[in-house]
Design an enzyme around this catalytic site. Structure first.
Site, PDB file in Angstrom:
ATOM      1  N   ASP A   1      -6.353  -1.727  -2.907  1.00 47.65           N
ATOM      2  CA  ASP A   1      -6.990  -3.028  -2.681  1.00 47.65           C
ATOM      3  C   ASP A   1      -7.514  -3.668  -3.954  1.00 47.65           C
ATOM      4  O   ASP A   1      -7.377  -4.879  -4.163  1.00 47.65           O
ATOM      5  CB  ASP A   1      -8.169  -2.867  -1.710  1.00 47.65           C
ATOM      6  CG  ASP A   1      -7.763  -2.926  -0.251  1.00 47.65           C
ATOM      7  OD1 ASP A   1      -6.624  -3.319   0.048  1.00 47.65           O
ATOM      8  OD2 ASP A   1      -8.600  -2.571   0.602  1.00 47.65           O
TER       9      ASP A   1
ATOM     10  N   HIS B   1       0.822  -1.211   0.000  1.00 51.12           N
ATOM     11  CA  HIS B   1       0.000   0.000   0.000  1.00 51.12           C
ATOM     12  C   HIS B   1       0.859   1.266   0.000  1.00 51.12           C
ATOM     13  O   HIS B   1       0.535   2.241  -0.688  1.00 51.12           O
ATOM     14  CB  HIS B   1      -0.936  -0.005   1.205  1.00 51.12           C
ATOM     15  CG  HIS B   1      -2.206  -0.753   0.962  1.00 51.12           C
ATOM     16  ND1 HIS B   1      -3.172  -0.322   0.065  1.00 51.12           N
ATOM     17  CD2 HIS B   1      -2.686  -1.909   1.482  1.00 51.12           C
ATOM     18  CE1 HIS B   1      -4.179  -1.168   0.058  1.00 51.12           C
ATOM     19  NE2 HIS B   1      -3.909  -2.140   0.898  1.00 51.12           N
TER      20      HIS B   1
END
Length: 291
Positions: free
Chosen positions: A140, A27
């Protein structure tokens, strides 16, 4: 499908925090890539996030995962994925109307929080929260197993990795494989990894294909844009994640040939996520991608 989605939401809301979209390293790498490209984004989102450092996106990239495991945030668990009701490895594909469900999914969450971050009537705190969700959810949606309903996105497929007992979701993208490849998971590791992928996008092996990553991107139609990203990611469930079915990976150590085949896809998907995040934030900030 609704039963499967409900089961997934329950599992992800109550399990230990191992089913994260990319893990901290992934991330933050996505966020740094977006920072490297998002010149038009910088001023607006540094203002929204209250951070004028070069880490303004990376520092909040995992906030949504932390929040969902808090008592206050468990209701957001289902927003991190979309359960494709497909049939890998025979067929892969995401259908928004079939797969999102009444409780929402990552596609509807991107739509909702894109609208909220553009709102002129919400409080500054609510706009900041919306921005943090967008930064995370666009990461995601590029993790193939976040776009797959089979075995709760691979969370119940037991495997090992370098002798460690884990599950397919966890090793495939979230933690083991990216961290083995990069050699760590610190913020500095993410920044270095992002610099490598940024170079590949600008002048290297991704240069010729990067324009295609933004095909059809449309801020006025977030569902279509995000669903296309989900389908792009989900295709790797059939080609790379479990091309020979569950039995070929279950109870198997995947740190050898499987890892070697999967790592180029890990890199590619993180690169796409960062580039598309930059474009999406630029569209919010200026109405143009700037890429």
């Amino acid at each position: 499908m609704k039963t499967q989605a409900a089961a997934s939401i329950f599992f992800l809301a109550t399990s230990l925090p191992t089913a994260l979209g990319w893990g901290t390293l992934g991330h933050q790498t996505v966020a740094y890539i977006a920072t490297n490209f998002g010149c038009a984004t910088k001023t607006k989102f540094q203002g929204i996030l209250g951070d004028t450092s070069t880490n303004y996106l990376a520092s909040v990239a995992t906030w949504a995962d932390t929040y969902r495991y808090s008592d206050e945030g468990t209701w957001t668990a289902g927003f991190h994925f979309i359960d494709a009701n497909d049939n890998p490895p025979s067929s892969c594909g995401v259908d928004y109307s079939r797969d999102c469900g009444d409780a929402g999914c990552v596609v509807s969450a991107i739509k909702n929080y894109t609208s909220r971050v553009q709102s002129t009537s919400l409080s500054d705190a609510d706009v900041t929260t919306a921005a943090k969700f967008i930064i995370h959810f666009i990461g995601d949606i590029h993790q193939p197993l976040h776009d797959e309903g089979l075995d709760l996105g691979g969370n119940t497929i037991d495997v090992t990795f370098d002798g460690e007992s884990t599950n397919l979701h966890h090793i495939q993208w979230d933690t083991n494989m990216p961290e083995k490849y990069v050699g760590g998971y610190a913020l500095s590791d993410a920044k270095t990894f992002a610099a490598t992928l940024t170079t590949k996008i600008k002048t290297g092996s991704y240069k010729s294909e990067k324009a295609s990553w933004l095909d059809g991107i449309d801020l006025s139609d977030p569902v279509t844009s995000a669903t296309s990203w989900a389908n792009d990611s989900n295709a790797y469930v059939c080609s790379t994640v479990m091309p020979d079915g569950i039995s070929a990976v279950e109870k198997t150590d995947l740190s050898g040939a499987y890892y070697t085949k999967a790592i180029p896809v890990v890199e590619l998907q993180i690169a796409k996520a960062g580039y598309r995040l930059a474009a999406w934030l630029d569209l919010i900030a200026t109405g143009e991608t700037g890429l």
